[in-house]
Design a protein around this motif. Structure first.
Motif, mmCIF file in Angstrom:
data_model
loop_
_atom_site.group_PDB
_atom_site.id
_atom_site.type_symbol
_atom_site.label_atom_id
_atom_site.label_comp_id
_atom_site.label_asym_id
_atom_site.label_seq_id
_atom_site.Cartn_x
_atom_site.Cartn_y
_atom_site.Cartn_z
ATOM 1 N N PRO A 1 17.502 74.249 83.276
ATOM 2 C CA PRO A 1 17.707 75.010 84.599
ATOM 3 C C PRO A 1 18.033 76.485 83.929
ATOM 4 O O PRO A 1 17.809 77.244 84.990
ATOM 5 C CB PRO A 1 18.717 74.027 85.232
ATOM 6 N N ALA A 2 19.180 76.485 83.082
ATOM 7 C CA ALA A 2 19.820 77.816 82.922
ATOM 8 C C ALA A 2 18.873 78.786 82.244
ATOM 9 O O ALA A 2 18.624 79.710 82.875
ATOM 10 C CB ALA A 2 20.929 77.726 81.899
ATOM 11 N N LEU A 3 18.108 78.413 81.584
ATOM 12 C CA LEU A 3 16.761 79.154 80.648
ATOM 13 C C LEU A 3 15.801 79.399 82.144
ATOM 14 O O LEU A 3 15.458 80.668 81.902
ATOM 15 C CB LEU A 3 16.260 78.336 79.721
ATOM 16 N N ALA A 4 15.793 78.745 82.854
ATOM 17 C CA ALA A 4 14.590 78.535 83.830
ATOM 18 C C ALA A 4 15.098 79.903 84.910
ATOM 19 O O ALA A 4 14.213 80.862 85.219
ATOM 20 C CB ALA A 4 14.452 77.712 84.707
ATOM 21 N N LEU A 5 16.307 79.960 85.248
ATOM 22 C CA LEU A 5 16.877 80.797 86.013
ATOM 23 C C LEU A 5 16.903 82.166 85.240
ATOM 24 O O LEU A 5 16.661 83.241 85.845
ATOM 25 C CB LEU A 5 18.396 80.412 86.446
ATOM 26 N N LEU A 6 17.199 82.130 84.167
ATOM 27 C CA LEU A 6 17.590 83.534 83.246
ATOM 28 C C LEU A 6 15.969 84.112 83.324
ATOM 29 O O LEU A 6 15.752 85.484 83.417
ATOM 30 C CB LEU A 6 17.871 83.283 81.820
ATOM 31 N N LEU A 7 15.042 83.093 83.001
ATOM 32 C CA LEU A 7 13.823 83.737 82.882
ATOM 33 C C LEU A 7 12.956 84.211 84.354
ATOM 34 O O LEU A 7 12.223 85.119 84.456
ATOM 35 C CB LEU A 7 12.495 82.547 82.428
ATOM 36 N N PHE A 8 13.512 83.464 85.150
ATOM 37 C CA PHE A 8 13.200 83.949 86.657
ATOM 38 C C PHE A 8 13.814 85.498 86.800
ATOM 39 O O PHE A 8 12.888 86.242 87.475
ATOM 40 C CB PHE A 8 13.604 83.074 87.708
ATOM 41 N N ALA A 9 14.985 85.820 86.609
ATOM 42 C CA ALA A 9 15.607 87.236 86.700
ATOM 43 C C ALA A 9 14.861 88.013 85.912
ATOM 44 O O ALA A 9 14.553 89.075 86.437
ATOM 45 C CB ALA A 9 17.264 87.011 86.322
ATOM 46 N N LEU B 1 5.569 74.680 81.669
ATOM 47 C CA LEU B 1 5.759 74.333 83.019
ATOM 48 C C LEU B 1 7.041 75.001 83.634
ATOM 49 O O LEU B 1 7.252 75.737 84.698
ATOM 50 C CB LEU B 1 5.209 73.134 83.238
ATOM 51 N N ILE B 2 8.038 74.460 83.020
ATOM 52 C CA ILE B 2 9.227 74.575 83.696
ATOM 53 C C ILE B 2 10.107 75.952 83.117
ATOM 54 O O ILE B 2 10.761 76.732 84.157
ATOM 55 C CB ILE B 2 10.356 73.791 82.946
ATOM 56 N N LEU B 3 9.716 76.544 82.146
ATOM 57 C CA LEU B 3 10.177 78.028 81.642
ATOM 58 C C LEU B 3 9.314 78.919 81.830
ATOM 59 O O LEU B 3 9.676 80.241 81.732
ATOM 60 C CB LEU B 3 10.684 77.724 79.942
ATOM 61 N N ILE B 4 8.119 78.821 81.906
ATOM 62 C CA ILE B 4 7.246 80.088 82.334
ATOM 63 C C ILE B 4 6.364 79.791 83.612
ATOM 64 O O ILE B 4 6.582 80.944 84.342
ATOM 65 C CB ILE B 4 6.209 79.864 81.308
ATOM 66 N N VAL B 5 5.676 78.833 83.802
ATOM 67 C CA VAL B 5 4.821 78.788 85.131
ATOM 68 C C VAL B 5 5.741 78.789 86.109
ATOM 69 O O VAL B 5 5.481 79.680 87.043
ATOM 70 C CB VAL B 5 3.764 77.544 84.946
ATOM 71 N N ILE B 6 6.775 77.884 86.539
ATOM 72 C CA ILE B 6 7.339 77.927 87.627
ATOM 73 C C ILE B 6 8.410 79.173 87.857
ATOM 74 O O ILE B 6 8.038 79.776 88.915
ATOM 75 C CB ILE B 6 8.410 76.530 87.797
ATOM 76 N N PRO B 7 9.096 79.570 86.781
ATOM 77 C CA PRO B 7 9.900 81.076 86.986
ATOM 78 C C PRO B 7 9.033 82.063 87.442
ATOM 79 O O PRO B 7 9.283 82.918 88.007
ATOM 80 C CB PRO B 7 10.745 81.172 85.751
#
Length: 327
Positions: free
Chosen positions: A43-51, A170-176
């Motif tokens: 989750p932390a990585l996904a949020l960082l990558l979203f930003a 999926l979690i770290l690239i596609v969704i963010p």
């Protein structure tokens, strides 16, 4: 807020070091927190990558697909130069099957997540690197078993699974990336979208600090428990970073890449997919129980190395002021 953001940006390297130190302290002083932090890593990585993706115009990603010179250089560095270097370094632990498999497993898999963040922080071509992530992910799925079979033998290949790679993508690239695309579209018509962009742009340094602390804190206790054995791979991981720094510079010059693209190649060649291959290492049989900790050790060395890279990479490359990829 603007004053705080400027202060964060001026002192970001020191803040990242402090975050790593905090993670080490928390993980060692309070080992029971490790499982909690481990679950918080994605989750932390996904949020960082979203930003990060919010700050990358998607039109630039589309254009980057047509940059065959850059894509070719990234692929050559990661799937030709890196395997040769990884094999050479692995000879120093060839007598220990667990360390050997762990080292090769992590060094042969190029990073597809926070490398984009560090590339952007160093003024690299993050849009182009983002465009390369599907190829990097696909090729490592295909080539990792082949290289392990060649360097170690068939036994190491039996435990390679596709699921962790698909899940991470999926979690770290596609969704963010999808979420960022929605917000960018919203921002063209509504103020709420622009506010979200501004908030996450301002939060980049704190988000990176939080991610560093979470990753380090979740893994440090396990490494500490086998520190004596794992000391053998520490200089090898440090050597890998130093070698890939020079390989990245050389590759950029040979391919005649612009400065931002050269920086992206340097980061792509040096960073590894440790958080994705860790489940593969955990699935190995008991005689190879040290392999997951060898993977985790690489993560810790790499995170410290990336903080150093934020200083070294710009120092080794000059920045044309007109370059649009520098942020």
């Amino acid at each position: 807020m603007r004053a705080a953001v400027k202060w964060w940006e001026r002192h970001q390297v020191a803040l990242y070091v402090a975050a790593i130190g905090t993670g080490i302290a928390v993980g060692l002083i309070w080992p029971p927190v490790a499982p909690v932090l481990s679950r918080a890593t994605n989750p932390a990585l996904a949020l960082l990558l979203f930003a990060t993706f919010l700050g990358v115009p998607l039109i630039e990603v589309g254009r980057a697909f047509r940059d065959f010179r850059f894509l070719g250089t990234v692929l050559v560095v990661n799937f030709m130069a890196v395997p040769l270097i990884a094999f050479g370094l692995s000879r120093f632990v060839a007598d220990d099957q667990g360390l050997l498999v762990g080292l090769l497993l992590v060094l042969l898999a190029p990073c597809v997540d926070y490398v984009i963040v560090f590339t952007g922080l160093a003024g690299g071509a993050r849009a182009r690197l983002l465009a390369a992530t599907p190829l990097l992910m696909l090729l490592q799925i295909v080539l990792l078993p082949a290289y392990l079979w060649l360097f170690v033998g068939s036994d190491a290949v039996e435990h390679i699974e596709l699921e962790p790679f698909v899940e991470a993508f999926l979690i770290l690239i596609v969704i963010p990336l999808t979420a960022a695309a929605i917000v960018q579209t919203l921002a063209r018509r509504h103020r709420v979208g622009r506010v979200i962009e501004e908030v996450f742009a301002a939060a980049m340094v704190p988000l990176m600090m939080g991610t560093l602390a979470v990753v380090v804190g979740s893994q440090i206790a396990g490494v500490g428990s086998q520190a004596v054995v794992l000391l053998r791979v520490v200089p090898l991981y440090a050597a890998f970073l130093a070698i890939m720094l020079l390989v990245g510079v050389a590759a950029g010059r040979v391919a005649r890449l612009a400065v931002p693209e050269t920086r992206a190649v340097m980061f792509s060649g040096a960073t590894r997919n440790s958080l994705v291959v860790l489940p593969l290492a955990l699935a190995l049989p008991a005689p190879l129980a040290i392999a997951p900790l060898a993977v985790v050790t690489q993560t810790l060395i790499e995170l410290v190395g990336m903080v150093v890279f934020l200083r070294l990479v710009p120092a080794l490359t000059r920045t044309p002021q007109s370059d649009p990829d520098i942020h």
